[in-house]
Design an enzyme around this catalytic site. Structure first.
Site, PDB file in Angstrom:
ATOM      1  N   TYR A  35       0.814  -1.216   0.000  1.00 15.83           N
ATOM      2  CA  TYR A  35       0.000   0.000   0.000  1.00 15.83           C
ATOM      3  C   TYR A  35       0.851   1.272   0.000  1.00 15.83           C
ATOM      4  CZ  TYR A  35      -4.162  -2.807   0.675  1.00 15.83           C
ATOM      5  OH  TYR A  35      -5.178  -3.700   0.490  1.00 15.83           O
TER       6      TYR A  35
ATOM      7  N   TYR B 287     -12.046  -7.022   7.111  1.00 14.67           N
ATOM      8  CA  TYR B 287     -10.889  -7.167   6.223  1.00 14.67           C
ATOM      9  C   TYR B 287     -10.640  -8.657   5.995  1.00 14.67           C
ATOM     10  CZ  TYR B 287      -6.373  -7.158   4.064  1.00 14.67           C
ATOM     11  OH  TYR B 287      -5.362  -7.384   3.162  1.00 14.67           O
TER      12      TYR B 287
ATOM     13  N   LYS C 214      -1.539 -16.344   8.924  1.00 10.71           N
ATOM     14  CA  LYS C 214      -0.684 -15.475   9.749  1.00 10.71           C
ATOM     15  C   LYS C 214       0.152 -16.222  10.810  1.00 10.71           C
ATOM     16  CE  LYS C 214      -2.321 -10.965   8.703  1.00 10.71           C
ATOM     17  NZ  LYS C 214      -3.650 -10.549   8.257  1.00 10.71           N
TER      18      LYS C 214
ATOM     19  N   ASP D 149     -13.271 -16.151   9.480  1.00 11.96           N
ATOM     20  CA  ASP D 149     -11.911 -15.800   9.073  1.00 11.96           C
ATOM     21  C   ASP D 149     -11.096 -15.564  10.343  1.00 11.96           C
ATOM     22  OD1 ASP D 149      -9.575 -14.613   8.302  1.00 11.96           O
ATOM     23  OD2 ASP D 149     -10.487 -13.242   6.852  1.00 11.96           O
TER      24      ASP D 149
END
Ligand SMILES: *Cc1c(COP(=O)(O)O)cnc(C)c1O
Length: 430
Positions: free
Chosen positions: A21, A149, A279, A250
């Protein structure tokens, strides 16, 4: 350890490398790191930073951990990678056994992939194939909540918050999904039917088009670092059952202890039909994710047309990644990690609560090993990042959020330095 053989060519980085980003025309400074160990990132100039980010939720046991290093080295000597089509291997089987044992009993099938976003794509494809095989092909859209997200690939992006995810920019290329209001009941608050009214009415109106609800349980991460009530999930499970819609959790950010429970779903005691992890799965060593599904979901997918699940990445179940993930999960089981997270939670609360008195602070919240200071307006990233580095800590805020999610192995005195740095930097930004 501070002198690396080759100096890092920052000019080349600046003119050729895209960071997450960022603009390549006007890049913000990046800090050259030469090594990392324990809870420290060591910069090329020899400065040691205390890591407050766990490299985006991942490095729960810190860096350069001897046990994880050894698992990788041992696996490298056997094989780093082989294709998973037509072959299998011990690291994949061992890791799958651990995941099946650790997650709720009804999640029995494991699909390995290379990153969190792909694990979400896989979950979405499973849900769509499930309904196609059930004779309800109109159920192919997703329902989710705002401020979520779920990753940066297209299907994952389609269920991220439409505003922060810039859906307007990709209109026409991105699947349009259903969005309900974000859960409004805070973690310690009761959750009323009022809090569920919007998602309930969306299910009522559109369930014939909806394959699944996808949501981050308890903690909405990169979409705003919000914590909501476990009871919301209990009611959501009931609503999904009532309207014949699958439920996808999630757990990519929350999995493996971060919220104080092994998985965030453990706060609510309910089970989704499909669940994504990533992760912290490998302790931050390798990129690996998994999508777990119930036998029912898997059986129905495989009894439909074409009788297969339509996905198979080149690096599926990479043995090196599976071996280190397996060692990471064993490591988690070898000490009282809950006590570590309770200790971090207390330290975060003690160290960050004083921020409440600062005029630019809107909220301070802590859950498990996650501490968040929410400001009234966005920080100047380049300025605060340098201030943190000058104070000897690594903290990377985004927008109005300055947050910490330290490795579980962090000691009290390091956590105090970290939280004091947050207080000082936020105070200076007033
Ligand atoms: C980070 C994250 C993802 C995406 O994972 P990647 O490995 O970055 O693709 C998906 N969902 C949640 C909740 C995440 O925090």
């Amino acid at each position: 350890m501070s002198t690396s053989a080759h100096p890092i060519d920052l000019d080349f980085d600046r003119s050729h490398l895209w960071h997450p980003y960022t603009s390549v025309k006007n890049p913000l400074p990046v800090y050259p790191v030469c090594c990392a160990y324990d809870v420290f990132l060591e910069l090329e100039d020899g400065r040691k930073l205390i890591d407050g980010m766990s490299s985006w939720w991942a490095a729960i046991h810190g860096y350069n951990h001897p046990v994880l290093n050894e698992a990788m080295v041992a696996q490298i000597r056997r094989m780093s990678h082989v294709m998973f089509g037509g072959l299998t291997h011990e690291p994949a089987v061992t890791l799958a056994k651990q995941l099946v044992a650790l997650t709720p009993q009804s999640l029995q099938k494991v699909f390995f992939s290379d990153s969190g976003s792909v694990a979400v794509e896989v979950a979405i494809k499973m849900a769509i194939q499930f309904w196609a095989a059930s004779g309800k092909p109109s159920k192919k859209r997703l329902l989710t909540v705002r401020s979520g997200y779920h990753g940066d690939t297209f299907a994952a992006m389609s269920v991220c918050d439409p505003i922060t995810g810039m859906h307007s920019l990709f209109k026409g290329s991105i699947q349009e999904q259903f969005f309900a209001e974000a859960p409004s009941c805070l973690f310690h608050e009761p959750c009323t039917e009022e809090d569920l009214a919007d998602i309930h009415s969306m299910l009522e109106k559109h369930h014939m088009e909806i394959a699944a609800v996808i949501i981050e349980p308890i903690v909405q991460g990169a979409g705003g670092m919000r914590f909501y009530a476990p009871h919301y999930l209990v009611r959501l499970r009931e609503l999904c059952d009532c309207y014949d819609v699958l439920l996808i959790f999630d757990e990519i950010a929350t999995g493996f202890g971060r919220t104080g429970r092994m998985f965030a779903l453990d706060h609510a005691g309910i089970v989704p039909d499909i669940m994504c992890v990533g992760k912290a799965l490998t302790g931050g060593y390798m990129t690996l994710a998994a999508t777990l599904a119930t036998n029912k979901v898997a059986d129905i997918i495989c009894s439909g047309n074409p009788g297969l699940f339509m996905h198979g990445p080149t690096f599926m179940a990479n043995p090196l990644a599976c071996a280190v993930a397996s060692a990471n999960i064993s490591l988690l089981g070898s000490y009282d990690w809950q006590a570590s997270v309770v200790r971090l939670e207390a330290g975060l609360r003690k160290g960050l609560t004083p921020c409440r008195d600062l005029s630019n602070v809107a909220d301070v919240r802590v859950l498990g090993a996650i501490g968040v200071v929410e400001l009234h307006s966005p920080v100047d990233m380049a300025v605060v990042q340098k201030q943190f580095v000058d104070k000897g800590v690594w903290v990377r805020p985004f927008s109005r959020l300055v947050y910490l999610m330290p490795p579980f192995i962090m000691r009290g005195e390091e956590l105090e330095i970290l939280t004091a740095a947050v207080y000082d930097v936020v105070k200076d930004a007033q």
